[in-house]
Design a protein around this motif. Sequence first.
Motif, PDB file in Angstrom:
ATOM      1  N   THR A 133       0.854  -1.187   0.000  1.00 24.79           N
ATOM      2  CA  THR A 133       0.000   0.000   0.000  1.00 24.79           C
ATOM      3  C   THR A 133       0.886   1.232   0.000  1.00 24.79           C
ATOM      4  O   THR A 133       1.725   1.393   0.888  1.00 24.79           O
ATOM      5  CB  THR A 133      -0.908   0.024   1.247  1.00 24.79           C
ATOM      6  OG1 THR A 133      -1.735  -1.140   1.244  1.00 24.79           O
ATOM      7  CG2 THR A 133      -1.786   1.271   1.240  1.00 24.79           C
ATOM      8  N   PRO A 134       0.756   2.116  -0.995  1.00 18.28           N
ATOM      9  CA  PRO A 134       1.646   3.277  -1.065  1.00 18.28           C
ATOM     10  C   PRO A 134       1.419   4.242   0.098  1.00 18.28           C
ATOM     11  O   PRO A 134       0.281   4.437   0.550  1.00 18.28           O
ATOM     12  CB  PRO A 134       1.316   3.921  -2.408  1.00 18.28           C
ATOM     13  CG  PRO A 134      -0.026   3.389  -2.775  1.00 18.28           C
ATOM     14  CD  PRO A 134      -0.160   2.050  -2.150  1.00 18.28           C
ATOM     15  N   ILE A 135       2.509   4.834   0.562  1.00 19.46           N
ATOM     16  CA  ILE A 135       2.465   5.701   1.748  1.00 19.46           C
ATOM     17  C   ILE A 135       3.234   6.989   1.498  1.00 19.46           C
ATOM     18  O   ILE A 135       4.366   6.965   1.009  1.00 19.46           O
ATOM     19  CB  ILE A 135       3.084   4.992   2.974  1.00 19.46           C
ATOM     20  CG1 ILE A 135       2.340   3.704   3.312  1.00 19.46           C
ATOM     21  CG2 ILE A 135       3.100   5.932   4.191  1.00 19.46           C
ATOM     22  CD1 ILE A 135       3.047   2.860   4.381  1.00 19.46           C
ATOM     23  N   PHE A 136       2.623   8.106   1.869  1.00 21.52           N
ATOM     24  CA  PHE A 136       3.333   9.363   2.049  1.00 21.52           C
ATOM     25  C   PHE A 136       3.671   9.458   3.534  1.00 21.52           C
ATOM     26  O   PHE A 136       2.775   9.541   4.380  1.00 21.52           O
ATOM     27  CB  PHE A 136       2.457  10.564   1.675  1.00 21.52           C
ATOM     28  CG  PHE A 136       2.453  10.910   0.214  1.00 21.52           C
ATOM     29  CD1 PHE A 136       3.622  11.280  -0.434  1.00 21.52           C
ATOM     30  CD2 PHE A 136       1.274  10.878  -0.511  1.00 21.52           C
ATOM     31  CE1 PHE A 136       3.616  11.617  -1.782  1.00 21.52           C
ATOM     32  CE2 PHE A 136       1.258  11.209  -1.858  1.00 21.52           C
ATOM     33  CZ  PHE A 136       2.433  11.581  -2.501  1.00 21.52           C
ATOM     34  N   ALA A 137       4.954   9.439   3.867  1.00 19.14           N
ATOM     35  CA  ALA A 137       5.388   9.561   5.259  1.00 19.14           C
ATOM     36  C   ALA A 137       6.132  10.885   5.424  1.00 19.14           C
ATOM     37  O   ALA A 137       7.096  11.148   4.696  1.00 19.14           O
ATOM     38  CB  ALA A 137       6.291   8.394   5.636  1.00 19.14           C
ATOM     39  N   PHE A 138       5.691  11.686   6.353  1.00 22.09           N
ATOM     40  CA  PHE A 138       6.276  13.005   6.554  1.00 22.09           C
ATOM     41  C   PHE A 138       6.905  13.074   7.940  1.00 22.09           C
ATOM     42  O   PHE A 138       6.218  12.813   8.942  1.00 22.09           O
ATOM     43  CB  PHE A 138       5.200  14.089   6.450  1.00 22.09           C
ATOM     44  CG  PHE A 138       4.472  14.107   5.129  1.00 22.09           C
ATOM     45  CD1 PHE A 138       4.841  14.989   4.130  1.00 22.09           C
ATOM     46  CD2 PHE A 138       3.416  13.240   4.895  1.00 22.09           C
ATOM     47  CE1 PHE A 138       4.179  15.012   2.921  1.00 22.09           C
ATOM     48  CE2 PHE A 138       2.737  13.255   3.676  1.00 22.09           C
ATOM     49  CZ  PHE A 138       3.124  14.141   2.685  1.00 22.09           C
ATOM     50  N   ILE A 180      -4.009   5.556  -1.054  1.00 21.40           N
ATOM     51  CA  ILE A 180      -2.734   6.061  -0.537  1.00 21.40           C
ATOM     52  C   ILE A 180      -2.915   6.471   0.918  1.00 21.40           C
ATOM     53  O   ILE A 180      -3.883   7.149   1.266  1.00 21.40           O
ATOM     54  CB  ILE A 180      -2.249   7.271  -1.362  1.00 21.40           C
ATOM     55  CG1 ILE A 180      -1.988   6.858  -2.811  1.00 21.40           C
ATOM     56  CG2 ILE A 180      -0.981   7.873  -0.750  1.00 21.40           C
ATOM     57  CD1 ILE A 180      -1.696   8.022  -3.739  1.00 21.40           C
ATOM     58  N   ARG A 181      -1.980   6.065   1.755  1.00 20.85           N
ATOM     59  CA  ARG A 181      -1.995   6.484   3.152  1.00 20.85           C
ATOM     60  C   ARG A 181      -1.034   7.647   3.348  1.00 20.85           C
ATOM     61  O   ARG A 181      -0.016   7.758   2.662  1.00 20.85           O
ATOM     62  CB  ARG A 181      -1.578   5.336   4.073  1.00 20.85           C
ATOM     63  CG  ARG A 181      -2.522   4.150   4.057  1.00 20.85           C
ATOM     64  CD  ARG A 181      -1.937   2.961   4.800  1.00 20.85           C
ATOM     65  NE  ARG A 181      -2.806   1.791   4.767  1.00 20.85           N
ATOM     66  CZ  ARG A 181      -2.406   0.554   4.936  1.00 20.85           C
ATOM     67  NH1 ARG A 181      -1.116   0.304   5.169  1.00 20.85           N
ATOM     68  NH2 ARG A 181      -3.244  -0.454   4.889  1.00 20.85           N
ATOM     69  N   ALA A 182      -1.343   8.497   4.314  1.00 20.45           N
ATOM     70  CA  ALA A 182      -0.458   9.605   4.689  1.00 20.45           C
ATOM     71  C   ALA A 182      -0.323   9.608   6.201  1.00 20.45           C
ATOM     72  O   ALA A 182      -1.316   9.466   6.925  1.00 20.45           O
ATOM     73  CB  ALA A 182      -1.011  10.942   4.200  1.00 20.45           C
ATOM     74  N   VAL A 183       0.899   9.780   6.683  1.00 20.33           N
ATOM     75  CA  VAL A 183       1.141   9.686   8.120  1.00 20.33           C
ATOM     76  C   VAL A 183       2.217  10.681   8.533  1.00 20.33           C
ATOM     77  O   VAL A 183       3.159  10.951   7.793  1.00 20.33           O
ATOM     78  CB  VAL A 183       1.547   8.238   8.499  1.00 20.33           C
ATOM     79  CG1 VAL A 183       2.855   7.840   7.832  1.00 20.33           C
ATOM     80  CG2 VAL A 183       1.611   8.046   9.996  1.00 20.33           C
ATOM     81  N   SER A 220      -6.360   1.994   9.623  1.00 25.31           N
ATOM     82  CA  SER A 220      -6.892   2.755  10.749  1.00 25.31           C
ATOM     83  C   SER A 220      -5.910   3.813  11.236  1.00 25.31           C
ATOM     84  O   SER A 220      -6.295   4.762  11.929  1.00 25.31           O
ATOM     85  CB  SER A 220      -7.258   1.821  11.910  1.00 25.31           C
ATOM     86  OG  SER A 220      -6.098   1.185  12.425  1.00 25.31           O
ATOM     87  N   GLN A 221      -4.631   3.669  10.870  1.00 22.73           N
ATOM     88  CA  GLN A 221      -3.615   4.651  11.265  1.00 22.73           C
ATOM     89  C   GLN A 221      -3.393   5.725  10.204  1.00 22.73           C
ATOM     90  O   GLN A 221      -2.570   6.619  10.396  1.00 22.73           O
ATOM     91  CB  GLN A 221      -2.287   3.939  11.556  1.00 22.73           C
ATOM     92  CG  GLN A 221      -2.329   3.061  12.800  1.00 22.73           C
ATOM     93  CD  GLN A 221      -1.048   2.271  12.971  1.00 22.73           C
ATOM     94  OE1 GLN A 221      -0.630   1.531  12.077  1.00 22.73           O
ATOM     95  NE2 GLN A 221      -0.400   2.424  14.111  1.00 22.73           N
ATOM     96  N   ASN A 222      -4.101   5.619   9.104  1.00 26.68           N
ATOM     97  CA  ASN A 222      -4.003   6.645   8.072  1.00 26.68           C
ATOM     98  C   ASN A 222      -4.371   8.004   8.678  1.00 26.68           C
ATOM     99  O   ASN A 222      -5.389   8.146   9.354  1.00 26.68           O
ATOM    100  CB  ASN A 222      -4.968   6.317   6.925  1.00 26.68           C
ATOM    101  CG  ASN A 222      -4.887   7.317   5.793  1.00 26.68           C
ATOM    102  OD1 ASN A 222      -3.809   7.802   5.436  1.00 26.68           O
ATOM    103  ND2 ASN A 222      -6.036   7.632   5.205  1.00 26.68           N
ATOM    104  N   GLY A 223      -3.512   9.002   8.457  1.00 32.45           N
ATOM    105  CA  GLY A 223      -3.776  10.333   9.004  1.00 32.45           C
ATOM    106  C   GLY A 223      -3.392  10.493  10.454  1.00 32.45           C
ATOM    107  O   GLY A 223      -3.764  11.483  11.084  1.00 32.45           O
ATOM    108  N   SER A 224      -2.623   9.547  10.997  1.00 31.01           N
ATOM    109  CA  SER A 224      -2.231   9.613  12.405  1.00 31.01           C
ATOM    110  C   SER A 224      -0.881  10.298  12.577  1.00 31.01           C
ATOM    111  O   SER A 224      -0.140  10.512  11.616  1.00 31.01           O
ATOM    112  CB  SER A 224      -2.155   8.205  13.000  1.00 31.01           C
ATOM    113  OG  SER A 224      -3.422   7.602  13.042  1.00 31.01           O
TER     114      SER A 224
END
Length: 235
Positions: A133-138, A180-183, A220-224
């Motif tokens: 699952t693609p992730i944007f991690a900041f 896409i998830r972002a965290v 469930s952690q998307n946007g955390s």
Amino acid sequence: MTPTLFITGANRGIGLALTELYLEHGWQVIACCRFPGSAPHLMTLKNRYTTLSTHALDVTDHAAVQQLASELSDVPIHLLINNAGLYGPKGYAFGEVDTAAWRDVLEVNTIAPLVIAEHFTPHLIKARHSGHTPIFAFLSSKVGSMSDNQSGGGYIYRSSKAALNAVIKSLSIDLRDQGIRAVALHPGWVQTQMGGPNALINAQESAQGLKQVLDTLTDSQNGSFIDYQGKEIGW
């Protein structure tokens, strides 16, 4: 398909540690920093790993970001880590804020990450059906947490990371339907040029913890807002 990491600020500290760690785990890594040729440790890795490519990139140069995204248009990116950051002035008090420096920090810490996300979202979409699952991690910071702020001060860096957190939360909602998830990630207090020699952990410990968080990230952690030990941080 071999997974691909795109990372900014890869020349030193946490960015360099993450670059090396993902290479060790068999990933393709696209490592960006302003002057890769002047980053000896990064160049050593490039000589050691054929799976590492380096690119000169100033994240505040939006035309350059767009150009690099165009050059890499056919490359699926499974994980994009926005690590490049700027602390700005230290040791100033209320009434002494350098507003020009504040704008510089906001450019790097808040505006650039969204610009990068806008241009590289198509690359993450290409990676959706690869088993990752693609992730944007900041990379954010706990000092950007308003609920955790008990000491005041730090107006410039605090506000840039709090604003980044708001960007990430919106991204997590806007990109959710595209798979896409972002965290937001807090790397800990790390012994880097920014963190200083008295910090609690080294860059390798931080990188290992961050990779574990990303490896096990759930919908469930998307946007955390999560620290390197997997603990959620209040906004």
